[in-house]
Design a protein around this motif. Structure first.
Motif, PDB file in Angstrom:
ATOM      1  N   SER A   1       0.526  -1.351   0.026  1.00 23.62           N
ATOM      2  CA  SER A   1       0.073   0.038   0.114  1.00 23.62           C
ATOM      3  C   SER A   1       0.756   1.047  -0.120  1.00 23.62           C
ATOM      4  CB  SER A   1      -0.682  -0.039   1.306  1.00 23.62           C
ATOM      5  OG  SER A   1      -0.157   0.147   2.391  1.00 23.62           O
ATOM      6  N   LEU A   2       2.021   0.959   0.365  1.00 21.03           N
ATOM      7  CA  LEU A   2       3.016   2.270   0.597  1.00 21.03           C
ATOM      8  C   LEU A   2       3.936   2.341  -0.725  1.00 21.03           C
ATOM      9  CD1 LEU A   2       3.771   1.612   4.286  1.00 21.03           C
ATOM     10  CD2 LEU A   2       2.353   3.698   3.296  1.00 21.03           C
ATOM     11  N   GLY A   3       3.771   1.678  -1.734  1.00 23.22           N
ATOM     12  CA  GLY A   3       4.553   2.120  -2.950  1.00 23.22           C
ATOM     13  C   GLY A   3       5.169   0.726  -3.268  1.00 23.22           C
ATOM     14  N   ALA A   4       5.508  -0.335  -2.542  1.00 15.54           N
ATOM     15  CA  ALA A   4       6.257  -1.669  -3.238  1.00 15.54           C
ATOM     16  C   ALA A   4       5.541  -1.995  -3.998  1.00 15.54           C
ATOM     17  CB  ALA A   4       6.580  -2.495  -2.027  1.00 15.54           C
TER      18      ALA A   4
ATOM     19  N   ILE B   1      -2.055  -5.192  -3.743  1.00 14.83           N
ATOM     20  CA  ILE B   1      -2.714  -5.050  -2.146  1.00 14.83           C
ATOM     21  C   ILE B   1      -3.973  -6.051  -2.153  1.00 14.83           C
ATOM     22  CG2 ILE B   1      -4.191  -3.790  -0.627  1.00 14.83           C
ATOM     23  CD1 ILE B   1      -2.662  -1.248  -1.930  1.00 14.83           C
ATOM     24  N   ARG B   2      -4.748  -6.149  -3.215  1.00 14.49           N
ATOM     25  CA  ARG B   2      -5.930  -7.216  -2.980  1.00 14.49           C
ATOM     26  C   ARG B   2      -5.577  -8.572  -2.790  1.00 14.49           C
ATOM     27  NH1 ARG B   2      -9.895  -5.965  -7.983  1.00 14.49           N
ATOM     28  NH2 ARG B   2     -11.042  -7.906  -7.130  1.00 14.49           N
ATOM     29  N   SER B   3      -4.334  -8.978  -3.481  1.00 13.62           N
ATOM     30  CA  SER B   3      -3.918 -10.181  -3.401  1.00 13.62           C
ATOM     31  C   SER B   3      -3.504 -10.518  -1.871  1.00 13.62           C
ATOM     32  CB  SER B   3      -2.938 -10.640  -4.431  1.00 13.62           C
ATOM     33  OG  SER B   3      -1.841  -9.825  -4.262  1.00 13.62           O
ATOM     34  N   VAL B   4      -2.711  -9.457  -1.409  1.00 15.67           N
ATOM     35  CA  VAL B   4      -2.191  -9.776   0.078  1.00 15.67           C
ATOM     36  C   VAL B   4      -3.407  -9.708   0.958  1.00 15.67           C
ATOM     37  CG1 VAL B   4      -0.537  -8.782   1.729  1.00 15.67           C
ATOM     38  CG2 VAL B   4      -0.194  -8.505  -0.779  1.00 15.67           C
TER      39      VAL B   4
ATOM     40  N   LEU C   1       8.913   3.913  -0.641  1.00 19.97           N
ATOM     41  CA  LEU C   1       9.009   5.383  -1.160  1.00 19.97           C
ATOM     42  C   LEU C   1       7.930   5.425  -2.098  1.00 19.97           C
ATOM     43  CD1 LEU C   1       9.919   8.145  -2.077  1.00 19.97           C
ATOM     44  CD2 LEU C   1      11.678   6.873  -3.394  1.00 19.97           C
ATOM     45  N   ALA C   2       6.816   6.423  -1.986  1.00 20.82           N
ATOM     46  CA  ALA C   2       5.850   6.795  -2.960  1.00 20.82           C
ATOM     47  C   ALA C   2       6.172   8.255  -3.265  1.00 20.82           C
ATOM     48  CB  ALA C   2       4.356   6.621  -2.072  1.00 20.82           C
ATOM     49  N   LYS C   3       6.618   8.405  -4.534  1.00 22.57           N
ATOM     50  CA  LYS C   3       6.673   9.913  -4.953  1.00 22.57           C
ATOM     51  C   LYS C   3       5.305  10.466  -5.598  1.00 22.57           C
ATOM     52  CE  LYS C   3      11.622   9.584  -6.268  1.00 22.57           C
ATOM     53  NZ  LYS C   3      12.553   9.713  -7.603  1.00 22.57           N
ATOM     54  N   SER C   4       5.348  11.699  -5.867  1.00 24.30           N
ATOM     55  CA  SER C   4       4.335  12.631  -6.519  1.00 24.30           C
ATOM     56  C   SER C   4       3.109  12.590  -5.571  1.00 24.30           C
ATOM     57  CB  SER C   4       3.699  11.874  -7.936  1.00 24.30           C
ATOM     58  OG  SER C   4       4.956  11.670  -8.883  1.00 24.30           O
ATOM     59  N   GLU C   5       3.298  12.905  -4.523  1.00 24.83           N
ATOM     60  CA  GLU C   5       2.444  13.170  -3.379  1.00 24.83           C
ATOM     61  C   GLU C   5       1.838  14.648  -3.302  1.00 24.83           C
ATOM     62  OE1 GLU C   5       0.682  10.696  -1.167  1.00 24.83           O
ATOM     63  OE2 GLU C   5       1.378   9.247  -2.445  1.00 24.83           O
ATOM     64  N   ALA C   6       0.778  14.958  -3.408  1.00 23.46           N
ATOM     65  CA  ALA C   6       0.349  16.314  -3.296  1.00 23.46           C
ATOM     66  C   ALA C   6      -0.293  16.565  -1.731  1.00 23.46           C
ATOM     67  CB  ALA C   6      -0.902  16.808  -4.267  1.00 23.46           C
TER      68      ALA C   6
ATOM     69  N   LYS D   1       6.332  10.383   0.056  1.00 21.05           N
ATOM     70  CA  LYS D   1       5.854   9.627   1.323  1.00 21.05           C
ATOM     71  C   LYS D   1       6.927   8.644   1.549  1.00 21.05           C
ATOM     72  CE  LYS D   1       2.445   6.987   1.555  1.00 21.05           C
ATOM     73  NZ  LYS D   1       1.344   6.519   1.670  1.00 21.05           N
ATOM     74  N   ILE D   2       7.621   8.734   2.547  1.00 22.34           N
ATOM     75  CA  ILE D   2       8.550   7.486   3.139  1.00 22.34           C
ATOM     76  C   ILE D   2       7.957   6.712   4.268  1.00 22.34           C
ATOM     77  CG2 ILE D   2      11.252   7.353   3.826  1.00 22.34           C
ATOM     78  CD1 ILE D   2      10.986   8.739   1.144  1.00 22.34           C
ATOM     79  N   SER D   3       8.274   5.450   4.224  1.00 21.00           N
ATOM     80  CA  SER D   3       7.854   5.021   5.604  1.00 21.00           C
ATOM     81  C   SER D   3       8.773   3.604   5.895  1.00 21.00           C
ATOM     82  CB  SER D   3       6.350   4.068   4.946  1.00 21.00           C
ATOM     83  OG  SER D   3       5.579   5.215   4.453  1.00 21.00           O
ATOM     84  N   VAL D   4       8.628   3.297   6.985  1.00 24.95           N
ATOM     85  CA  VAL D   4       9.325   2.324   7.592  1.00 24.95           C
ATOM     86  C   VAL D   4       8.276   1.329   8.377  1.00 24.95           C
ATOM     87  CG1 VAL D   4      11.576   3.661   8.057  1.00 24.95           C
ATOM     88  CG2 VAL D   4       9.887   3.300   9.821  1.00 24.95           C
ATOM     89  N   VAL D   5       8.646  -0.151   7.907  1.00 26.45           N
ATOM     90  CA  VAL D   5       7.614  -0.779   8.209  1.00 26.45           C
ATOM     91  C   VAL D   5       8.400  -2.297   8.879  1.00 26.45           C
ATOM     92  CG1 VAL D   5       5.991  -2.658   7.272  1.00 26.45           C
ATOM     93  CG2 VAL D   5       6.321  -0.456   6.100  1.00 26.45           C
ATOM     94  N   GLY D   6       7.605  -2.536   9.918  1.00 23.08           N
ATOM     95  CA  GLY D   6       8.052  -3.791  10.646  1.00 23.08           C
ATOM     96  C   GLY D   6       7.248  -4.246  11.845  1.00 23.08           C
TER      97      GLY D   6
END
Length: 420
Positions: free
Chosen positions: A205-208, A213-216, A270-275, A354-359
């Motif tokens: 959901s965050l850019g990977a 998403i639906r399959s996961v 990382l997800a770019k082009s965020e307004a 948008k930068i995210s750390v996940v764990g």
């Protein structure tokens, strides 16, 4: 002996030669004594070509006929795969979604699977056949062909795996697993041996872009173990897991309970082009948030990060949120056109990242968010927005600093190391 569903994406079946390569992976599993079913996408680029033809024929086409045309791409691939497998001496037969049948609702172009009758597939697999099933499609209650929308073949594969009670679902793609971050940004990015459903869902959901998403979501709900692996590995090479020992190559996406040692941070996305859009001095009263985000939902605008700051006396509030850059003007227009929303002014800007750390390890470790902020501050990167959940922290920054931020956080959390 295991029961396995294998799925091949568009790049994996882009030519007849690549279909042969994919079929060799199937043969390896069959020769090992496993029961196998195959789910295929259309050849790379074919779906876009078919959509183009539909739009060329008519801009205002019937969605049912759109599905009838677009679904043909997977039917070609399924037939070719069954032919190639048969040539290899493997009993095989292609199945369109309606022949299985894979039941869906009637939302043509974006249908959702409502159930699968696995009787025929069970019978074929138990008798040594390899059914090859068209991904991305099913059949509506009225008997019409439907398509599932973006990422539909992954969703089809997971649904079939759940229906036939498969031990795992192997997703063959053009990468050899899930990485701690994008290797194109961080050359030291490491392939993960295991990742939990929740982590994969957040990362998707965050850019990977490894899995849709639906399959996961479906895999997590149905407890279907997924393996992300490369079609382009030599099918005849010894099967070696990420730990260097004999096993399944790639990354296993599984229940958190299967992961003994949980990393505090498993990945950086990382997800770019965020307004960013801010409504200043909004009259703070019941229903104001519903009015704002309802107006955006009516225009099918997806809102991501949301932050609200209420004034000292509680009468006014500032509401800030993010939308894709491509939806910025549309969102501004939707808000300006809604007279039920009382505010002083709208301000905003494009070009955020948008930068995210996940764990999953973040659940039991305090201070992950503060350490993230410190790592970015050390690089002189200003944070504009912050959102958190149980297993992730996301920040909005200027896009020009995006890759620097990813590299800094990847190193800060020790993900450059091979044992990360």
């Amino acid at each position: 002996m295991a029961r396995i569903v294998v799925k091949f994406g568009g790049t994996s079946v882009a030519t007849v030669e690549r279909i042969r390569q994919a079929a060799r992976h199937v043969k390896r599993e069959v020769d090992a004594g496993h029961e196998v079913a195959v789910v295929v996408s259309a050849m790379s680029g074919k779906t876009n070509e078919l959509v183009g033809w539909v739009n060329e024929a008519s801009k205002f086409h019937d969605a049912r006929e759109y599905d009838a045309v677009v679904a043909s791409g997977e039917q070609v691939t399924a037939g070719l795969m069954a032919i190639v497998l048969s040539e290899m001496g493997i009993q095989s037969r292609s199945f369109a979604g309606w022949q299985v049948p894979i039941h869906t609702d009637d939302a043509h172009g974006a249908a959702r699977i409502t159930g699968i009758d696995a009787t025929t597939l069970d019978d074929r697999m138990s008798n040594g056949w390899v059914p090859v099933i068209t991904g991305f499609q099913g059949v509506s209650p009225s008997g019409r062909i439907t398509t599932l929308g973006r990422g539909g073949s992954d969703t089809s594969a997971v649904a079939v795996a759940a229906a036939v009670k498969a031990d795992r679902c192997d997703i063959y793609t053009d990468v050899d697993g899930v990485y701690t971050t994008d290797p194109r940004i961080v050359p030291k990015a490491q392939r993960l041996s295991k990742i939990s459903f929740e982590e994969m869902l957040e990362m998707a959901s965050l850019g990977a872009k490894v899995l849709m998403i639906r399959s996961v979501e479906l895999a997590m709900a149905q407890k279907v173990r997924l393996v992300v692996r490369s079609t382009f590995d030599d099918p005849d090479a010894p099967q070696v897991g990420p730990d260097g020992l004999p096993g399944i190559p790639g990354t296993l996406v599984c229940d958190e309970d299967e992961i003994l040692e949980k990393q505090i941070v498993s990945g950086v996305t990382l997800a770019k082009s965020e307004a960013k859009i801010t409504l200043r001095d909004v009259k703070d009263k019941p229903g104001v948030a519903a009015a704002i985000f309802g107006a955006l939902a009516d225009q099918s605008i997806v809102v991501d990060m949301i932050v609200q700051n209420v004034s000292d006396d509680g009468s006014l509030t500032d509401i800030t949120f993010t939308v894709p850059d491509s939806e910025y003007e549309k969102a501004i227009k939707a808000l300006q056109g809604n007279t039920s929303i009382e505010y002083a002014k709208i301000v905003g800007s494009k070009g955020g990242a948008k930068i995210s750390v996940v764990g999953v390890g973040m659940r039991s470790h305090a201070g992950v968010a503060s350490s993230m902020f410190r790592a970015l501050a050390d690089k002189g990167i200003n944070i504009q927005l912050i959102t958190t959940s149980e297993i992730k922290t996301s920040v909005l920054i200027d896009e020009q600093y995006a890759e620097l931020a990813v590299r800094a956080l990847h190193t800060y959390y020790g993900l450059d190391k091979k044992d990360a």
